[in-house]
Design an enzyme around this catalytic site. Structure first.
Site, PDB file in Angstrom:
ATOM      1  N   CYS A 271       0.832  -1.206   0.000  1.00  0.00           N
ATOM      2  CA  CYS A 271       0.000   0.000   0.000  1.00  0.00           C
ATOM      3  C   CYS A 271       0.873   1.264   0.000  1.00  0.00           C
ATOM      4  CB  CYS A 271      -0.967  -0.048   1.176  1.00  0.00           C
ATOM      5  SG  CYS A 271      -2.406   1.018   1.000  1.00  0.00           S
ATOM      6  N   HIS A 272       0.899   2.026   1.099  1.00  0.00           N
ATOM      7  CA  HIS A 272       1.786   3.177   1.193  1.00  0.00           C
ATOM      8  C   HIS A 272       3.174   2.801   1.733  1.00  0.00           C
ATOM      9  CE1 HIS A 272      -2.122   5.322   1.016  1.00  0.00           C
ATOM     10  NE2 HIS A 272      -1.410   6.247   0.407  1.00  0.00           N
TER      11      HIS A 272
ATOM     12  N   GLU B 220      -5.572   7.155  -4.395  1.00  0.00           N
ATOM     13  CA  GLU B 220      -5.345   8.345  -3.562  1.00  0.00           C
ATOM     14  C   GLU B 220      -6.406   9.402  -3.842  1.00  0.00           C
ATOM     15  OE1 GLU B 220      -3.890   8.878  -0.522  1.00  0.00           O
ATOM     16  OE2 GLU B 220      -1.951   8.331  -1.414  1.00  0.00           O
TER      17      GLU B 220
END
Length: 244
Positions: free
Chosen positions: A147-148, A178
């Site tokens: 993910c991030h 996002e």
């Protein structure tokens, strides 16, 4: 290079009982100037933790600043996350995470960068943590992120000065995702764009659907739905012996 969109059960490595995996967490708890809190996304730690421990690995935690890391993404219907947070051994480790300088890269077979929006503010410039991951990688280990979490890869360089992601295929939280959570103007940069600038080829899947990529000993996943599969692919690489 392996891509995946559906889970499968990994085989247990024969030496798993003596091997360790490190889950890396953000220490950043503020979501820009929104007044909202953030942190590491708990399911993205809980689900991999279960995969790794079932495969026989000891799982440790590290964070950018040490101590207790801020939590995010705790859902009342996520039984895996609830069991993870209720585990006394996990709770004790999460209450006092070390910083990377207190650990030895030689002790770990893999480093897994857990996601959460907080990572976008502190992972890229967490030089001790990214250097630690580079050392694990250059010793033949696996670097994984979901993910991030791949924000840690933005400035992760190997000893020859090259970016780890340069020339690699990765899956990361996409620009479209996002924008869909209305945070494209809040985060300090767009992860998909920045990693592309670093020389990576970002393989995108449908929003919120599992999408993972294993390119050699670099394993990445697009979103929370990909967290367990990233761990499974990591275990598979370690079990195959290609991580040594």
């Amino acid at each position: 290079m392996t891509t995946s969109s559906s889970p499968s059960s990994p085989s247990s490595p024969s030496a798993a009982s003596s091997a360790k995996v490190l889950l890396a967490l953000t220490s950043h708890g503020e979501l820009g100037d929104t007044g909202r809190s953030t942190g590491f996304y708990v399911p993205e730690a809980a689900h991999p933790y279960e995969v790794f421990t079932k495969a026989g690995y000891q799982v440790d935690f590290v964070s950018v600043r040490g101590g207790s890391s801020p939590l995010d993404g705790v859902a009342p219907d996520d039984e895996d996350a609830a069991r993870f947070l209720a585990d006394p051994a996990v709770a004790a480790k999460l209450a006092d995470t070390p910083t990377a300088d207190r650990l030895d890269p030689a002790d770990y077979a893999a480093v897994y960068f857990v996601g959460g929006h907080g990572t976008m503010w502190d992972f890229p410039d967490a030089t001790e943590l990214t250097a630690f991951a580079a050392a694990v990688y250059e010793r033949g280990g696996v670097v994984a992120a979901v993910c991030h979490g791949p924000s840690a890869l933005v400035n992760l360089r190997l000893s020859d000065g090259t970016h780890l992601v340069d020339g690699k295929e990765v899956a990361v939280f996409t620009n479209a995702e996002e924008e869909s959570v209305e945070l494209a103007e809040v985060v300090p940069f767009l992860l998909q764009t920045r990693l592309t600038e670093r020389g990576a080829t970002v393989r995108t899947g449908p929003m919120w659907a599992e999408n993972t990529v294993a390119d050699g000993r670099l394993v990445t996943g697009q979103n929370p739905a990909s967290a367990a599969r990233v761990a499974e692919l990591t275990v598979g690489i370690l079990a195959s012996g290609t991580a040594s």
